[in-house]
Design a protein around this motif. Structure first.
Motif, PDB file in Angstrom:
ATOM      1  N   GLU A 130       0.785  -1.278   0.001  1.00 50.15           N
ATOM      2  CA  GLU A 130       0.052   0.128   0.095  1.00 50.15           C
ATOM      3  C   GLU A 130       0.749   1.305   0.048  1.00 50.15           C
ATOM      4  O   GLU A 130       0.687   1.971  -0.719  1.00 50.15           O
ATOM      5  CB  GLU A 130      -1.027   0.017   1.232  1.00 50.15           C
ATOM      6  CG  GLU A 130      -1.900   1.237   1.192  1.00 50.15           C
ATOM      7  CD  GLU A 130      -2.828   1.194   2.392  1.00 50.15           C
ATOM      8  OE1 GLU A 130      -3.479   2.149   2.804  1.00 50.15           O
ATOM      9  OE2 GLU A 130      -2.994   0.071   3.173  1.00 50.15           O
ATOM     10  N   ARG A 131       1.942   1.168   0.887  1.00 53.21           N
ATOM     11  CA  ARG A 131       2.688   2.536   0.948  1.00 53.21           C
ATOM     12  C   ARG A 131       3.378   2.730  -0.359  1.00 53.21           C
ATOM     13  O   ARG A 131       3.627   3.968  -0.708  1.00 53.21           O
ATOM     14  CB  ARG A 131       3.582   2.502   2.114  1.00 53.21           C
ATOM     15  CG  ARG A 131       4.555   3.532   2.604  1.00 53.21           C
ATOM     16  CD  ARG A 131       3.598   4.898   3.086  1.00 53.21           C
ATOM     17  NE  ARG A 131       4.522   5.888   3.399  1.00 53.21           N
ATOM     18  CZ  ARG A 131       4.851   5.915   4.821  1.00 53.21           C
ATOM     19  NH1 ARG A 131       4.636   5.005   5.806  1.00 53.21           N
ATOM     20  NH2 ARG A 131       5.649   7.036   5.166  1.00 53.21           N
ATOM     21  N   LEU A 132       3.932   1.741  -0.819  1.00 60.39           N
ATOM     22  CA  LEU A 132       5.018   1.908  -2.039  1.00 60.39           C
ATOM     23  C   LEU A 132       4.149   1.854  -3.369  1.00 60.39           C
ATOM     24  O   LEU A 132       4.580   1.982  -4.554  1.00 60.39           O
ATOM     25  CB  LEU A 132       6.189   0.994  -2.211  1.00 60.39           C
ATOM     26  CG  LEU A 132       7.239   1.121  -0.977  1.00 60.39           C
ATOM     27  CD1 LEU A 132       8.315   0.065  -1.318  1.00 60.39           C
ATOM     28  CD2 LEU A 132       7.592   2.474  -0.904  1.00 60.39           C
ATOM     29  N   GLN A 133       2.875   1.452  -3.245  1.00 61.64           N
ATOM     30  CA  GLN A 133       2.139   1.593  -4.281  1.00 61.64           C
ATOM     31  C   GLN A 133       2.476   0.257  -5.393  1.00 61.64           C
ATOM     32  O   GLN A 133       2.793   0.795  -6.657  1.00 61.64           O
ATOM     33  CB  GLN A 133       1.616   2.763  -5.099  1.00 61.64           C
ATOM     34  CG  GLN A 133       0.908   3.741  -4.105  1.00 61.64           C
ATOM     35  CD  GLN A 133       0.591   5.042  -4.637  1.00 61.64           C
ATOM     36  OE1 GLN A 133       1.444   5.637  -5.415  1.00 61.64           O
ATOM     37  NE2 GLN A 133      -0.547   5.615  -4.376  1.00 61.64           N
ATOM     38  N   LEU A 134       2.724  -0.754  -5.095  1.00 59.14           N
ATOM     39  CA  LEU A 134       3.309  -1.896  -5.746  1.00 59.14           C
ATOM     40  C   LEU A 134       2.302  -2.499  -6.652  1.00 59.14           C
ATOM     41  O   LEU A 134       1.097  -2.376  -6.071  1.00 59.14           O
ATOM     42  CB  LEU A 134       4.042  -3.084  -4.977  1.00 59.14           C
ATOM     43  CG  LEU A 134       5.158  -2.776  -3.937  1.00 59.14           C
ATOM     44  CD1 LEU A 134       5.632  -4.032  -3.510  1.00 59.14           C
ATOM     45  CD2 LEU A 134       6.305  -2.029  -4.759  1.00 59.14           C
TER      46      LEU A 134
END
Length: 230
Positions: free
Chosen positions: A62-66
């Motif tokens: 979620e944080r790195l939008q993988l």
């Protein structure tokens, strides 16, 4: 001095406290997220340290939008961990402190967010050291740990597994991560923080005590036998 309460039992986090494994985690995660053009920065690492396996994988995606699901990320990062985390060094100061407490018959335990498999991988070379602990709680796979750090579950479970089941206020926790500090405090315990040098001052302020090396802890302030510096 009034802020320090006398304790009888000590609980250790593992990664970043006993084993110098955090740089290896950073390497493993960057190896994976770098394939998607992402960077595992310190800010991201600081926010996720102490999370259990599922929470950590969900956080990274979620944080790195993988462009993959957290389940897909989790599968590949677990394989990467097997390659990178098989030989983490132990902190000499931690080894000294653990042996000191054991020698003086202070009950000690480990409360790690790792799963049992992950613990077995990282601790394989240090069976003699980990045999000194009364018990090991692996929050990532232990059914009694319902929620991971920063929830207090793992430390409360660890306290109940000592034969004499000490009250939370009689337990001292050693942690390196802000999420772990929050979990220990939420459990009603005192906590000595051994932060990474990059950890912001704001993330250190709630700890009962902050030290740069675990063997510099003034144990006598907590009613424990002092650790003499050679």
């Amino acid at each position: 001095m009034a802020k320090f309460k006398q304790i009888t039992h000590v609980i250790f986090d593992m990664d970043g406290v006993i084993l110098d494994s955090e740089p290896l985690y950073t390497k493993a995660i960057q190896n994976i997220v770098g394939k998607y053009g992402k960077t595992f920065t310190w800010d991201v690492k600081n926010a996720m340290m102490g999370l259990n396996r599922i929470d950590g994988s969900q956080f990274i995606v979620e944080r790195l939008q993988l462009p993959i699901t957290w389940e897909e990320y989790d599968a590949v990062i677990q394989e990467e961990y097997k390659l990178v985390l098989a030989d983490p060094p132990v902190f000499p100061g931690a080894q000294k402190l653990i042996k000191h407490l054991h020698k003086h018959n202070i009950p000690i335990s480990v409360a790690t967010s790792s799963s049992q498999d992950s613990f077995d991988l990282k601790a394989a070379k240090y069976k003699d050291l980990f045999s000194l602990f009364d018990h090991i709680v692996c929050g990532g796979s232990d059914p009694d740990v319902k929620e991971g750090k920063p929830a207090p579950d793992i430390f409360r479970v660890s306290a109940t597994r000592f034969p004499d089941k000490p009250k939370p206020e009689k337990c001292l926790v050693f942690e390196d991560a802000p999420n772990g500090v929050q979990a220990a405090l939420a459990a009603g315990m005192q906590v000595v923080m051994v932060p990474d040098e990059n950890t912001p001052l704001e993330s250190r302020k709630n700890a009962t005590l902050v030290v740069t090396s675990i063997d510099e802890t003034p144990l006598e302030k907590f009613g424990l036998p002092p650790l003499r510096i050679d």
